[in-house]
Design a protein around this motif. Structure first.
Motif, PDB file in Angstrom:
ATOM      1  N   SER A 107     -28.347   5.216  22.059  1.00 20.61           N
ATOM      2  CA  SER A 107     -29.722   5.704  21.953  1.00 20.61           C
ATOM      3  C   SER A 107     -30.188   5.796  20.498  1.00 20.61           C
ATOM      4  O   SER A 107     -31.351   5.563  20.201  1.00 20.61           O
ATOM      5  CB  SER A 107     -29.873   7.045  22.669  1.00 20.61           C
ATOM      6  OG  SER A 107     -29.016   7.987  22.078  1.00 20.61           O
ATOM      7  N   LYS A 108     -29.262   6.104  19.562  1.00 17.53           N
ATOM      8  CA  LYS A 108     -29.674   6.174  18.150  1.00 17.53           C
ATOM      9  C   LYS A 108     -30.089   4.812  17.619  1.00 17.53           C
ATOM     10  O   LYS A 108     -31.106   4.680  16.941  1.00 17.53           O
ATOM     11  CB  LYS A 108     -28.523   6.707  17.292  1.00 17.53           C
ATOM     12  CG  LYS A 108     -28.505   8.215  17.260  1.00 17.53           C
ATOM     13  CD  LYS A 108     -27.557   8.709  16.195  1.00 17.53           C
ATOM     14  CE  LYS A 108     -27.424  10.209  16.292  1.00 17.53           C
ATOM     15  NZ  LYS A 108     -26.165  10.691  15.755  1.00 17.53           N
ATOM     16  N   THR A 109     -29.262   3.800  17.915  1.00 17.96           N
ATOM     17  CA  THR A 109     -29.590   2.436  17.479  1.00 17.96           C
ATOM     18  C   THR A 109     -30.892   1.989  18.123  1.00 17.96           C
ATOM     19  O   THR A 109     -31.736   1.359  17.478  1.00 17.96           O
ATOM     20  CB  THR A 109     -28.458   1.467  17.856  1.00 17.96           C
ATOM     21  OG1 THR A 109     -27.239   2.011  17.368  1.00 17.96           O
ATOM     22  CG2 THR A 109     -28.666   0.091  17.264  1.00 17.96           C
ATOM     23  N   ALA A 110     -31.072   2.321  19.408  1.00 18.00           N
ATOM     24  CA  ALA A 110     -32.285   1.929  20.121  1.00 18.00           C
ATOM     25  C   ALA A 110     -33.513   2.535  19.432  1.00 18.00           C
ATOM     26  O   ALA A 110     -34.532   1.859  19.245  1.00 18.00           O
ATOM     27  CB  ALA A 110     -32.205   2.372  21.575  1.00 18.00           C
ATOM     28  N   GLN A 111     -33.394   3.791  19.009  1.00 22.14           N
ATOM     29  CA  GLN A 111     -34.518   4.427  18.311  1.00 22.14           C
ATOM     30  C   GLN A 111     -34.805   3.712  17.005  1.00 22.14           C
ATOM     31  O   GLN A 111     -35.954   3.431  16.665  1.00 22.14           O
ATOM     32  CB  GLN A 111     -34.188   5.888  17.988  1.00 22.14           C
ATOM     33  CG  GLN A 111     -34.342   6.803  19.167  1.00 22.14           C
ATOM     34  CD  GLN A 111     -34.175   8.259  18.753  1.00 22.14           C
ATOM     35  OE1 GLN A 111     -34.614   8.658  17.689  1.00 22.14           O
ATOM     36  NE2 GLN A 111     -33.527   9.031  19.600  1.00 22.14           N
ATOM     37  N   ARG A 112     -33.721   3.410  16.248  1.00 18.75           N
ATOM     38  CA  ARG A 112     -33.897   2.756  14.952  1.00 18.75           C
ATOM     39  C   ARG A 112     -34.569   1.403  15.127  1.00 18.75           C
ATOM     40  O   ARG A 112     -35.491   1.048  14.394  1.00 18.75           O
ATOM     41  CB  ARG A 112     -32.537   2.611  14.264  1.00 18.75           C
ATOM     42  CG  ARG A 112     -32.654   2.613  12.770  1.00 18.75           C
ATOM     43  CD  ARG A 112     -31.335   2.744  12.056  1.00 18.75           C
ATOM     44  NE  ARG A 112     -30.377   1.766  12.486  1.00 18.75           N
ATOM     45  CZ  ARG A 112     -29.125   2.049  12.858  1.00 18.75           C
ATOM     46  NH1 ARG A 112     -28.704   3.297  12.853  1.00 18.75           N
ATOM     47  NH2 ARG A 112     -28.302   1.104  13.226  1.00 18.75           N
ATOM     48  N   LEU A 113     -34.089   0.645  16.132  1.00 18.45           N
ATOM     49  CA  LEU A 113     -34.669  -0.673  16.381  1.00 18.45           C
ATOM     50  C   LEU A 113     -36.129  -0.566  16.808  1.00 18.45           C
ATOM     51  O   LEU A 113     -36.971  -1.342  16.345  1.00 18.45           O
ATOM     52  CB  LEU A 113     -33.869  -1.406  17.470  1.00 18.45           C
ATOM     53  CG  LEU A 113     -32.493  -1.917  17.072  1.00 18.45           C
ATOM     54  CD1 LEU A 113     -31.750  -2.445  18.293  1.00 18.45           C
ATOM     55  CD2 LEU A 113     -32.609  -3.013  16.016  1.00 18.45           C
ATOM     56  N   ALA A 114     -36.410   0.394  17.666  1.00 16.99           N
ATOM     57  CA  ALA A 114     -37.788   0.555  18.162  1.00 16.99           C
ATOM     58  C   ALA A 114     -38.740   0.843  16.997  1.00 16.99           C
ATOM     59  O   ALA A 114     -39.794   0.217  16.879  1.00 16.99           O
ATOM     60  CB  ALA A 114     -37.845   1.678  19.194  1.00 16.99           C
ATOM     61  N   PHE A 115     -38.344   1.751  16.110  1.00 17.59           N
ATOM     62  CA  PHE A 115     -39.211   2.052  14.962  1.00 17.59           C
ATOM     63  C   PHE A 115     -39.315   0.861  14.026  1.00 17.59           C
ATOM     64  O   PHE A 115     -40.376   0.596  13.465  1.00 17.59           O
ATOM     65  CB  PHE A 115     -38.715   3.296  14.211  1.00 17.59           C
ATOM     66  CG  PHE A 115     -38.963   4.547  14.989  1.00 17.59           C
ATOM     67  CD1 PHE A 115     -40.252   4.846  15.423  1.00 17.59           C
ATOM     68  CD2 PHE A 115     -37.934   5.404  15.315  1.00 17.59           C
ATOM     69  CE1 PHE A 115     -40.505   5.994  16.167  1.00 17.59           C
ATOM     70  CE2 PHE A 115     -38.173   6.551  16.059  1.00 17.59           C
ATOM     71  CZ  PHE A 115     -39.457   6.841  16.488  1.00 17.59           C
ATOM     72  N   HIS A 116     -38.222   0.155  13.885  1.00 19.17           N
ATOM     73  CA  HIS A 116     -38.252  -1.045  13.047  1.00 19.17           C
ATOM     74  C   HIS A 116     -39.245  -2.061  13.613  1.00 19.17           C
ATOM     75  O   HIS A 116     -40.061  -2.620  12.892  1.00 19.17           O
ATOM     76  CB  HIS A 116     -36.843  -1.655  12.953  1.00 19.17           C
ATOM     77  CG  HIS A 116     -36.784  -2.879  12.102  1.00 19.17           C
ATOM     78  ND1 HIS A 116     -36.692  -2.820  10.725  1.00 19.17           N
ATOM     79  CD2 HIS A 116     -36.843  -4.191  12.422  1.00 19.17           C
ATOM     80  CE1 HIS A 116     -36.693  -4.051  10.240  1.00 19.17           C
ATOM     81  NE2 HIS A 116     -36.774  -4.900  11.246  1.00 19.17           N
TER      82      HIS A 116
END
Ligand code: ZN
Length: 198
Positions: A23-32
């Motif tokens: 979920s952390k990576t998913a958040q980072r990717l989404a904001f990116h």
């Protein structure tokens, strides 16, 4: 709690459903992604759609490709008489990266596993046997050295033996239980060069 509004949350949810993305990576990717220029996002989403629409299995070796015959099978410089059998397209890519194998491949899309209920009919074995009616001199079995990989190697070698075609197995330079795709190129080459007849 929906901190970000439903559209961002939906994107995070979609991304975190992908393998290896927490979920952390998913958040980072989404904001990116939302911060990327519009044309880059467009190109990304189009490449996802195009790949999904056009990628299929090569009709000869069953690797993933967007053509009827993959670039390896359609390359006249490759030796069609030598077939390396691998479990999946990622293993094929690992051997291709070494740049030293001149034969062609056959992708099984799995391995026999009585534990998981995967039998010989569930992988692309029948298709391999059909290929052997052609001009084939050697079948190199490069399945993983896991229990499933070894079971599959034994099964295939028993099937092929009566045809008189040479059957070899890559050497045990590949660690037991090791997935081919994570092994370095030198080890892969050593395993290929040290292959033994079954
Ligand atoms: Zn192919």
């Amino acid at each position: 709690m929906d901190y970000y509004g439903s559209q961002i949350s939906r994107l995070i949810e979609q991304l975190s459903a992908l393998p290896g993305i927490g979920s952390k990576t998913a958040q980072r990717l989404a904001f990116h992604i939302v911060n990327m220029p519009m044309e880059k996002v467009q190109a990304l989403s189009e490449s996802v759609l195009d790949a999904k629409k056009n990628v299929r299995y090569c009709k000869q070796c069953f690797t993933m490709t967007d053509r009827e015959l993959c670039p390896i099978c359609s390359n006249p410089k490759r030796n069609g008489k030598q077939i390396m059998v691998v479990e999946n397209t990622r293993d094929l890519a690992a051997y291709e990266k070494t740049g030293r194998f001149e034969g062609v491949y056959h992708v099984l899309h799995g391995a026999i596993s009585p534990m998981l209920g995967i039998g010989p009919g569930d992988i692309r074995l029948k298709e391999l046997m059909t290929r052997l009616h052609g001009d084939v001199e050697e079948v190199i079995i490069a399945t993983n050295s896991s229990l499933e990989g070894e079971t599959t190697a034994m099964y295939i070698s028993k099937l092929i033996k009566p045809t008189g075609i040479l059957v070899t197995r890559i050497a045990s330079g590949v660690p037991v239980g090791g997935d081919l795709e994570y092994i370095d190129e030198v080890t892969l080459l050593r395993a290929l060069e040290g292959r033994v007849e079954l």
